[in-house]
Design a protein around this motif. Sequence first.
Motif, mmCIF file in Angstrom:
data_model
loop_
_atom_site.group_PDB
_atom_site.id
_atom_site.type_symbol
_atom_site.label_atom_id
_atom_site.label_comp_id
_atom_site.label_asym_id
_atom_site.label_seq_id
_atom_site.Cartn_x
_atom_site.Cartn_y
_atom_site.Cartn_z
ATOM 1 N N ASP A 1 177.427 20.799 106.092
ATOM 2 C CA ASP A 1 177.399 19.393 106.499
ATOM 3 C C ASP A 1 177.715 18.468 105.328
ATOM 4 O O ASP A 1 178.457 17.492 105.463
ATOM 5 C CB ASP A 1 176.027 19.040 107.070
ATOM 6 C CG ASP A 1 175.735 19.773 108.366
ATOM 7 O OD1 ASP A 1 176.686 20.057 109.105
ATOM 8 O OD2 ASP A 1 174.552 20.055 108.619
ATOM 9 N N TYR A 2 177.147 18.784 104.158
ATOM 10 C CA TYR A 2 177.398 17.957 102.991
ATOM 11 C C TYR A 2 178.861 18.008 102.575
ATOM 12 O O TYR A 2 179.471 16.986 102.231
ATOM 13 C CB TYR A 2 176.497 18.379 101.831
ATOM 14 C CG TYR A 2 175.061 17.930 101.983
ATOM 15 C CD1 TYR A 2 174.754 16.599 102.234
ATOM 16 C CD2 TYR A 2 174.012 18.835 101.868
ATOM 17 C CE1 TYR A 2 173.443 16.179 102.374
ATOM 18 C CE2 TYR A 2 172.686 18.418 102.009
ATOM 19 C CZ TYR A 2 172.412 17.095 102.266
ATOM 20 O OH TYR A 2 171.118 16.677 102.402
ATOM 21 N N GLN B 1 170.920 24.652 102.239
ATOM 22 C CA GLN B 1 170.606 24.826 103.656
ATOM 23 C C GLN B 1 171.588 24.060 104.544
ATOM 24 O O GLN B 1 171.908 24.494 105.658
ATOM 25 C CB GLN B 1 169.175 24.341 103.920
ATOM 26 C CG GLN B 1 168.686 24.547 105.342
ATOM 27 C CD GLN B 1 167.248 24.093 105.521
ATOM 28 O OE1 GLN B 1 166.585 23.681 104.570
ATOM 29 N NE2 GLN B 1 166.746 24.165 106.747
ATOM 30 N N TYR B 2 172.073 22.934 104.037
ATOM 31 C CA TYR B 2 172.993 22.097 104.822
ATOM 32 C C TYR B 2 174.329 21.918 104.105
ATOM 33 O O TYR B 2 174.995 20.892 104.262
ATOM 34 C CB TYR B 2 172.342 20.737 105.078
ATOM 35 C CG TYR B 2 171.035 20.828 105.822
ATOM 36 C CD1 TYR B 2 170.990 21.087 107.184
ATOM 37 C CD2 TYR B 2 169.823 20.671 105.141
ATOM 38 C CE1 TYR B 2 169.789 21.180 107.863
ATOM 39 C CE2 TYR B 2 168.611 20.765 105.815
ATOM 40 C CZ TYR B 2 168.598 21.019 107.170
ATOM 41 O OH TYR B 2 167.396 21.117 107.843
#
Length: 420
Positions: free
Chosen positions: A241-242, A237-238
Amino acid sequence: MIRIGDDRPVTFGNTPPGEPAPAKRFRLRLPQGRARRIALAAAGLAAAAAVAVGIGLAVRERPVTAEDMARTVVVCDDYALQNTGLNYYFWSEYYYLLENGSLPDSLDASRPLDEQAYDGETSWQDYILDQALATVRSTMSMVFEAEAAGFSLPETYQASMERVLSTLADNAAGQGYTAEDGSADVDGYLAASFGPGATEASFAEYLADSYLGAAYADSLYESPTFTEAELSAYYDQYAADYEAMGVTKDETALRTVRLVLLAPDGDSDEAWAAAQSKAETLLATWQAESGSEADFAALAQAHSADETAADGGLLEHLAPSDLTGRLGDWVFDEAREAGDAAAIRTDEGWALVYYVGQEAATVWQKTAEADLRRETYQNAFLAACDRYTFLVDYDAIRIATPSVLYGGSPVPSESLPAGD
C-alpha cells in the motif's frame, strides 16, 4: 431506552414491547483541535447570519417547557444527562455546520429539520440527534477514563475554556440580554441560544466535560512512542500500500526549514510585484546584516503572514508531499545545504525560506508512524468507549428551537475564541 452504539436495541421505559427503535451507531471522532469545535457552542449562533433565520424543529406537537428540559434522557451508571445538556450537544453540532460553511445542499436552514431527508430513511433532525448522542458517548467515556486515571485538564485547555466563559457576559450584553440593573443576563442569553432551562452553571458543566474529554482523547493520541523496529514492522505489514502511494523504504530524510510568508495585498499583478519586491528587500537586508537563523526567525515573527510566525516560521518534519511546486523542489534539492535561503513564489504569496537541514527520521518512518499512531489511538479510544453503556430514553427527548433563530441577532463570528 436504547443503548448508544449497540446494533441490537435494548428497550426500556416507554418504548412499547416489540417496537424497538432503529439502532443508533457510534461514530468515531479523531482528535483534530476539538477544543475549537467545543468553543463554538459558547457563541451560540456564530454563523447563523449567513443563513436564513426561522429554522423550525417539530417538538412533539407542543412547546418545550423548563420541566421538559429537566427530564433525564441519557444515563450511564451514576451519570445522568438532562434535555438541557443534550440541547447543548445538539445545537453545537448544528452551529458547527454553519460556522464551517459546510451546510450541504440537502439541508435548508429555513425549513423544519424533521421535514428534510438526510437520506432515504433519516431526517436531518434524526441525523443531528444521532451525532449529538455519539458525541455524548465519546465525550463522557473520555471523561470517565480521565477521572479514573487522575488526569487533570492541561493549562492550555483550561485557559481556552476560561476564555470562552469570560466572553459570555460581553456577548449577552452585546446582544441586548440585560437584567433590570443593567448587568448582563447570561442565563437569558443561553436560554435564547439553547432553549429553556439553559443556565451559565449548566453550560459551564457542559464545557468542563467537553474540554476534559477532548484533552484526554488528545493525550491518548499523542502519548504513545514507537521504536524504529516497530515502525519498520508496521511499514512492512503494509508495504504494498505504501509503495502504491509512492512512499518507499529508502533513506529520504525529513527536512526542517523556516518560512516568512509575504501575502500580496490583492490578486493584481501590482500586488504580487509589491510582495516580491518586499521579499527580495528583506532577504538582501538579512543577508547583509547577519544571515543567521536567529535573525531569520525574527523576520518571520515581524513580517510573516503564516500561522508559524510566532514560532519564527519553523516548519519541521517535512516530507516531499508536504510542500508543492518550486518551494518543494527547492527544499528537497539534493544539493541543498544548511543555511541556504531564497525568495520563492508560492500559491499563498512570496516566501522567504531558510533551510535548517535534514532530520534523522526518514519520510517512510513519518508516514508509518502517523498511521500506527492513528490505529493505536482508534483501538484505545474504542476500547474505552466499549467499557461504558449509555442508555437513551428517546421518548423523553425534547429539542428546543433556540428563540434567537427566529430573528434575533446572532453573535458575530469574529467574537469566537480561537480555541486550541
